[in-house]
Design a protein around this motif. Structure first.
Motif, PDB file in Angstrom:
ATOM      1  N   ALA A  59       0.828  -1.207   0.000  1.00 34.10           N
ATOM      2  CA  ALA A  59       0.000   0.000   0.000  1.00 34.10           C
ATOM      3  C   ALA A  59       0.860   1.253   0.000  1.00 34.10           C
ATOM      4  O   ALA A  59       0.567   2.224  -0.716  1.00 34.10           O
ATOM      5  N   GLU A  60       1.913   1.239   0.781  1.00 32.30           N
ATOM      6  CA  GLU A  60       2.835   2.369   0.848  1.00 32.30           C
ATOM      7  C   GLU A  60       3.509   2.606  -0.507  1.00 32.30           C
ATOM      8  O   GLU A  60       3.635   3.746  -0.954  1.00 32.30           O
ATOM      9  N   GLU A  63       1.001   4.028  -3.041  1.00 39.77           N
ATOM     10  CA  GLU A  63       0.759   5.445  -2.753  1.00 39.77           C
ATOM     11  C   GLU A  63       1.912   6.324  -3.237  1.00 39.77           C
ATOM     12  O   GLU A  63       1.709   7.443  -3.697  1.00 39.77           O
ATOM     13  N   ASN A  65       3.722   5.683  -5.774  1.00 40.68           N
ATOM     14  CA  ASN A  65       3.878   5.403  -7.203  1.00 40.68           C
ATOM     15  C   ASN A  65       5.156   4.620  -7.513  1.00 40.68           C
ATOM     16  O   ASN A  65       5.761   4.801  -8.567  1.00 40.68           O
TER      17      ASN A  65
END
Length: 75
Positions: A59-60, A63, A65
């Protein structure tokens, strides 16, 4: 003690979570710093990363990219 030198999945997860919450680091940076501190090659930590850490890291990275995301709705 010998137990202090052995890195388990539980211990690795705990150390990463501590670094993220206490030092305000990202999961990505925490993993890399822990590897450097312990002399572990990042390529060798696959078995030490718990599914929960993998999900948070993914997820990090999405986020930031760094990787392409799945079918998440932009909110």
């Amino acid at each position: 003690m010998i137990e202090d030198n052995i890195m388990t999945k539980k211990k690795f997860t705990s150390l990463i979570e501590d670094m993220v919450h206490n030092k305000g680091m990202t999961y990505f940076d925490s993993i890399l710093e822990l590897c450097a501190d312990r002399g572990i090659e990042p390529e060798d930590i696959g078995k030490l990363i718990s599914p929960a850490i993998k999900d948070k890291l993914e997820a990090e990275c999405i986020e930031a990219n760094m990787i392409k995301g799945g079918n998440a709705l932009p909110l």
